[in-house]
Scaffold this active site. Structure first.
Site, short mmCIF file in Angstrom:
data_model
loop_
_atom_site.label_atom_id
_atom_site.label_comp_id
_atom_site.label_asym_id
_atom_site.label_seq_id
_atom_site.Cartn_x
_atom_site.Cartn_y
_atom_site.Cartn_z
N LYS A 14 6.26 5.49 -1.59
CA LYS A 14 5.88 4.98 -2.92
C LYS A 14 5.53 5.86 -3.84
CE LYS A 14 2.96 1.76 -1.55
NZ LYS A 14 2.82 2.22 -0.06
N ARG A 89 -0.36 -6.19 -4.00
CA ARG A 89 -0.39 -6.08 -2.51
C ARG A 89 -0.56 -7.43 -1.93
NH1 ARG A 89 -1.24 -0.20 -2.57
NH2 ARG A 89 -1.26 0.47 -0.44
N ARG A 128 0.88 13.92 7.01
CA ARG A 128 -0.04 13.91 5.71
C ARG A 128 -1.37 14.33 6.18
NH1 ARG A 128 0.16 9.52 1.32
NH2 ARG A 128 -1.15 8.31 2.68
N ARG A 134 -6.39 13.15 3.83
CA ARG A 134 -6.81 12.21 3.25
C ARG A 134 -7.63 11.07 4.22
NH1 ARG A 134 -2.80 8.41 -0.33
NH2 ARG A 134 -3.33 6.93 1.01
N ARG A 145 -3.64 -0.53 8.14
CA ARG A 145 -2.97 -0.59 7.10
C ARG A 145 -1.52 -1.02 7.17
NH1 ARG A 145 -3.50 5.47 5.45
NH2 ARG A 145 -2.12 5.08 3.72
P1 B4P Z 1 3.76 7.70 0.31
O1 B4P Z 1 4.11 6.45 0.74
O2 B4P Z 1 4.29 8.12 -1.05
O3 B4P Z 1 2.35 7.20 0.52
P2 B4P Z 1 1.14 6.53 -0.67
O4 B4P Z 1 1.99 6.15 -1.95
O5 B4P Z 1 0.28 7.32 -0.71
O6 B4P Z 1 1.22 5.02 -0.04
P3 B4P Z 1 0.08 4.43 0.74
O7 B4P Z 1 0.35 3.05 1.02
O8 B4P Z 1 -0.60 5.35 1.77
O9 B4P Z 1 -1.47 4.37 -0.31
P4 B4P Z 1 -1.89 4.19 -1.49
O10 B4P Z 1 -2.33 5.12 -2.31
O11 B4P Z 1 -0.81 2.85 -2.38
O12 B4P Z 1 4.04 8.95 1.28
C1 B4P Z 1 3.25 9.11 2.49
C2 B4P Z 1 3.74 10.44 3.23
O13 B4P Z 1 5.37 10.41 3.56
C3 B4P Z 1 3.74 11.57 2.39
O14 B4P Z 1 3.09 12.66 3.24
C4 B4P Z 1 4.82 11.91 1.93
O15 B4P Z 1 5.34 13.31 1.62
C5 B4P Z 1 5.82 11.57 3.32
N1 B4P Z 1 7.01 11.12 2.61
C6 B4P Z 1 7.52 10.43 1.63
N2 B4P Z 1 8.98 10.34 1.48
C7 B4P Z 1 9.45 10.78 2.48
C8 B4P Z 1 10.63 10.90 3.38
N3 B4P Z 1 12.15 10.52 2.54
N4 B4P Z 1 10.72 11.56 4.57
C9 B4P Z 1 9.79 12.30 4.88
N5 B4P Z 1 8.48 12.03 4.49
C10 B4P Z 1 8.41 11.36 3.39
O16 B4P Z 1 -3.10 3.05 -1.26
C11 B4P Z 1 -4.15 3.56 -0.61
C12 B4P Z 1 -5.49 2.52 -0.45
O17 B4P Z 1 -5.81 2.08 -1.74
C13 B4P Z 1 -4.79 1.17 0.38
O18 B4P Z 1 -4.90 1.37 1.79
C14 B4P Z 1 -6.08 0.12 -0.50
O19 B4P Z 1 -7.38 0.39 0.40
C15 B4P Z 1 -6.15 0.71 -1.82
N6 B4P Z 1 -5.33 0.15 -2.71
C16 B4P Z 1 -4.56 0.43 -3.29
N7 B4P Z 1 -3.59 -0.35 -4.14
C17 B4P Z 1 -4.29 -1.65 -3.74
C18 B4P Z 1 -4.08 -2.80 -4.20
N8 B4P Z 1 -3.18 -3.34 -5.10
N9 B4P Z 1 -4.99 -3.92 -3.89
C19 B4P Z 1 -5.88 -3.37 -2.87
N10 B4P Z 1 -6.17 -2.42 -2.55
C20 B4P Z 1 -5.59 -1.25 -2.98
#
Ligand code: B4P
Length: 193
Positions: A14, A89, A128, A134, A145
């Protein structure tokens, strides 16, 4: 004007893709995860509150998250459209977002759903963890998660699917492959102007 969101399990790409798609389409990307992490880093009251939930892999309570998003969606840079990343979410966040958008007589054009299986996601997030350290990227918290995604966020996708606005995109493959798929999926959904 593009009003979009990107949704998918943790690790589905994402954040990675939101940055690229928003740049290609000239809209601002709004990541709730990034906003929380910035607040945690700066030790703001919001960050202190959010940190304990994030470190456990839990959602930050809707009462906190909704108000934060409402404020962000009132900023001027959102006037040309936006790409929400990581919000909503929960089903109650969907209802809240509907109300916020309706106040401006707006609605979402498209929901981009990224898919990938849990084992691939866990492997990416563990990768990651090694690279960035992280605090929520360890095995037990990653499983938590993923579980929450299946229990709560899949219902969000179902709700938007009933409105006919979900474009489902395979998140496996290279980052460029996934970006190209997303751009192909999103173009027909954006109204001109
Ligand atoms: P991403 O999937 O980009 O990870 P993210 O955006 O950080 O999503 P995540 O769900 O983990 O966390 P968020 O910040 O939204 O990438 C993951 C990894 O995969 C990276 O290392 C990347 O390089 C790799 N990758 C990507 N594409 C790839 C491909 N094609 N091939 C191989 N590797 C690839 O949320 C974090 C926390 O914040 C949540 O757990 C929650 O506690 C809180 N939160 C956020 N939004 C919330 C909401 N709306 N309500 C309540 N809590 C919330």
């Amino acid at each position: 004007m593009a009003r979009m969101l990107i949704i998918g399990p943790p690790g589905s790409g994402k954040g990675t893709q939101a940055e690229r798609i928003s740049e290609c389409l000239g809209v601002v990307a709004i990541s709730t995860g990034d906003i929380f992490r910035a607040n945690v880093k700066d030790k703001t009251p919001l960050g202190v509150e959010a940190e304990k939930y994030m470190d456990a892999g839990d959602f930050v309570p809707d009462s906190v998250t909704n108000l934060m998003v409402r404020g962000r969606l009132r900023a001027r840079d959102v006037e040309n459209g936006f790409l929400l990343d990581g919000y909503p979410r929960t089903v109650s966040q969907v209802d809240y977002l509907d109300d916020v958008l309706a106040e401006g007589d707006h609605k979402l054009n498209v929901v981009l759903q990224l898919t990938a299986d849990d084992e691939e996601l866990a492997a990416r997030l563990l990768g990651r963890a090694k690279a960035t350290g992280r605090s929520d990227d360890n095995e037990a918290v990653i499983r938590r998660r993923l579980k929450l995604y299946h229990e709560q966020t899949e219902a969000v996708v179902a709700k938007y699917s009933r409105r006919g606005i979900v474009a489902r995109v395979n998140g496996l493959g290279t980052i460029d492959d996934v970006t190209n798929r997303l751009l192909r999926a999103v173009q027909p959904c954006i109204p001109a102007g």
